[in-house]
Write a protein that holds these residues in place. Structure first.
Motif, PDB file in Angstrom:
ATOM      1  N   PRO A   1       0.871  -1.188  -0.158  1.00 20.61           N
ATOM      2  CA  PRO A   1      -0.097  -0.076  -0.068  1.00 20.61           C
ATOM      3  C   PRO A   1       0.785   1.323  -0.107  1.00 20.61           C
ATOM      4  CG  PRO A   1       0.141  -0.911   2.423  1.00 20.61           C
ATOM      5  CD  PRO A   1       0.828  -2.053   1.295  1.00 20.61           C
TER       6      PRO A   1
ATOM      7  N   GLN B   1      -7.397  -3.609  -1.026  1.00 22.03           N
ATOM      8  CA  GLN B   1      -7.555  -2.312  -0.731  1.00 22.03           C
ATOM      9  C   GLN B   1      -8.644  -1.715  -1.634  1.00 22.03           C
ATOM     10  OE1 GLN B   1      -3.716  -0.171  -0.245  1.00 22.03           O
ATOM     11  NE2 GLN B   1      -4.669   1.811  -1.581  1.00 22.03           N
TER      12      GLN B   1
ATOM     13  N   GLU C   1     -13.836  -6.442   1.326  1.00 27.19           N
ATOM     14  CA  GLU C   1     -13.314  -5.188   0.887  1.00 27.19           C
ATOM     15  C   GLU C   1     -14.820  -4.554   0.199  1.00 27.19           C
ATOM     16  OE1 GLU C   1     -10.892  -3.388   0.990  1.00 27.19           O
ATOM     17  OE2 GLU C   1      -9.658  -4.852   2.204  1.00 27.19           O
TER      18      GLU C   1
END
Length: 294
Positions: free
Chosen positions: A165, A175, A214
Motif C-alpha cells: 500500500p 485495498q 473489501e
C-alpha cells in the motif's frame, strides 16, 4: 335487556384485546440470527484491534454515510483479473465470482484479463522475499477507475502479484476506494505464492473472505467490532483464518438495508456453495442460521 349477557360479552372482548396486545412480537430475521453471533475475544498484541483504535459503527452511523448502492442500470459486481493465471487460479477466480453473487445477491461477472505490462516500473518493487510487488493505489486509481463499466456498482481487481500500500508497509491483502466502488485483492499470499490442489480450499476461503470484506467496505460497512465477522479487521493470514466468512447480524442488517435481498434465499444459496466446495465449518454456520428460521 339482560345486563349479565352484555357483561359477559364485554369481558370476552376485553380478554381478547388483552391477549392480542400481549402477544409476543414476531422476531425479525436479524433478531433471530443474532443468537448465532460469536463474541470477539480480547484484543491481543499483533492483532488488528490491538493496534487500531476504531469507533464502533452503529446501524444509525451506517445509515448516515454516503455510500455505494446498487440501482437499476448500475447493479453488477465485476471482477477484473490482472496478470497471468494458470488453470487452478482461474478456477479459484470463477468460484470467487460465484460466491460473491450469492453473498451479495447481485449478478457478478468476470472481465477479460489485463496483462501485467499495464504496471510501469515506478509502481513495482522486489520485496525482501524475492517476489515482485505492485503498488495497490496505482491499481485503483490508474487501472480500475478508468475501466469501471457503466453498469458496475463495484469493480474488484484480482491480481496474482503481491501488493503493497505504501513504501513503509510490507504488503496488503486488498485495498479499496470505497466511495468510488473499486478495489483490488491479491491471491499471492493466500497460497504462499503457489496454488495447488492441497492448499486450494484454504486459499479459496481466504479469497472469498477478503473479497467480500473489501466489497462490504464499498457498501459502507466499517470494520466490525460487534462479533466474529467477515468484516473484522485483519493484520495477518492467521487472523483472517480466525474470522468467519459469515457476516454478523449487525453487518447483515447494514447490508440488507442497502441490498434488499431475501435473507432466507441468500442463506440457501450460501449453504449450497459451502456444501459443494466442502467448506464444512462455514456450511455448519450457515445451517445454524437457517435452522433458526424454521
Amino acid at each position: 335487556m339482560n345486563p349479565g349477557k352484555y357483561n359477559v360479552i364485554f369481558f370476552l372482548l376485553a380478554t381478547t384485546l388483552l391477549l392480542f396486545s400481549c402477544r409476543k412480537k414476531e422476531k425479525s430475521y436479524i433478531e433471530t440470527i443474532a443468537i448465532n453471533d460469536v463474541q470477539l475475544p480480547k484484543a491481543k498484541p499483533g492483532g488488528w484491534r490491538y493496534s487500531h483504535d476504531e469507533k464502533f459503527q452503529t446501524f444509525e452511523d451506517f445509515q448516515k454515510l454516503k455510500k455505494v448502492k446498487p440501482k437499476p442500470g448500475k447493479n453488477i459486481i465485476y471482477l477484473q483479473p490482472i496478470g497471468e493465471f494458470n488453470e487452478l487460479q482461474r478456477k479459484e477466480i470463477e468460484l470467487n465470482r460465484e460466491y460473491l453473487s450469492r453473498f451479495f445477491q447481485l449478478e457478478t461477472k468476470i472481465l477479460p484479463d489485463l496483462p501485467n505490462t499495464i504496471f510501469p516500473k515506478n509502481v513495482r518493487r522486489i520485496f525482501k522475499d524475492g517476489q515482485e510487488q505492485i503498488l495497490a493505489g496505482y491499481v485503483l486509481d490508474s487501472v480500475l477507475m478508468k475501466r469501471k463499466p457503466k453498469d458496475a456498482v463495484v469493480l474488484m481487481g484480482i491480481t496474482e502479484k503481491d501488493l503493497f500500500p505504501k513504501p513503509e508497509w510490507n504488503y496488503v491483502f486488498g485495498q479499496a476506494s470505497y466511495e468510488d466502488g473499486v478495489g483490488v485483492t491479491s491471491i499471492y499470499r493466500f497460497s504462499d505464492g503457489y496454488l495447488s490442489d492441497s492448499n486450494f480450499n484454504q486459499s479459496l476461503e481466504r479469497l472469498i473472505k477478503v473479497s467480500s470484506h473489501e466489497i462490504g467496505h464499498m457498501f459502507g460497512i466499517s470494520h466490525c467490532l460487534n462479533a466474529n465477522c467477515v468484516m473484522n479487521g485483519s493484520n495477518s493470514l492467521p487472523e483472517t483464518d480466525f474470522h468467519f466468512a459469515r457476516a454478523c447480524s449487525l453487518c447483515q442488517r447494514k447490508l440488507n438495508s442497502s441490498l434488499p435481498y431475501d435473507p432466507q434465499k441468500r442463506l440457501q444459496d450460501l449453504k449450497q456453495f459451502f456444501g459443494k466446495q466442502h467448506l464444512n465449518v462455514e456450511l455448519s454456520r450457515t445451517e445454524q442460521d437457517l435452522n433458526l428460521l424454521k
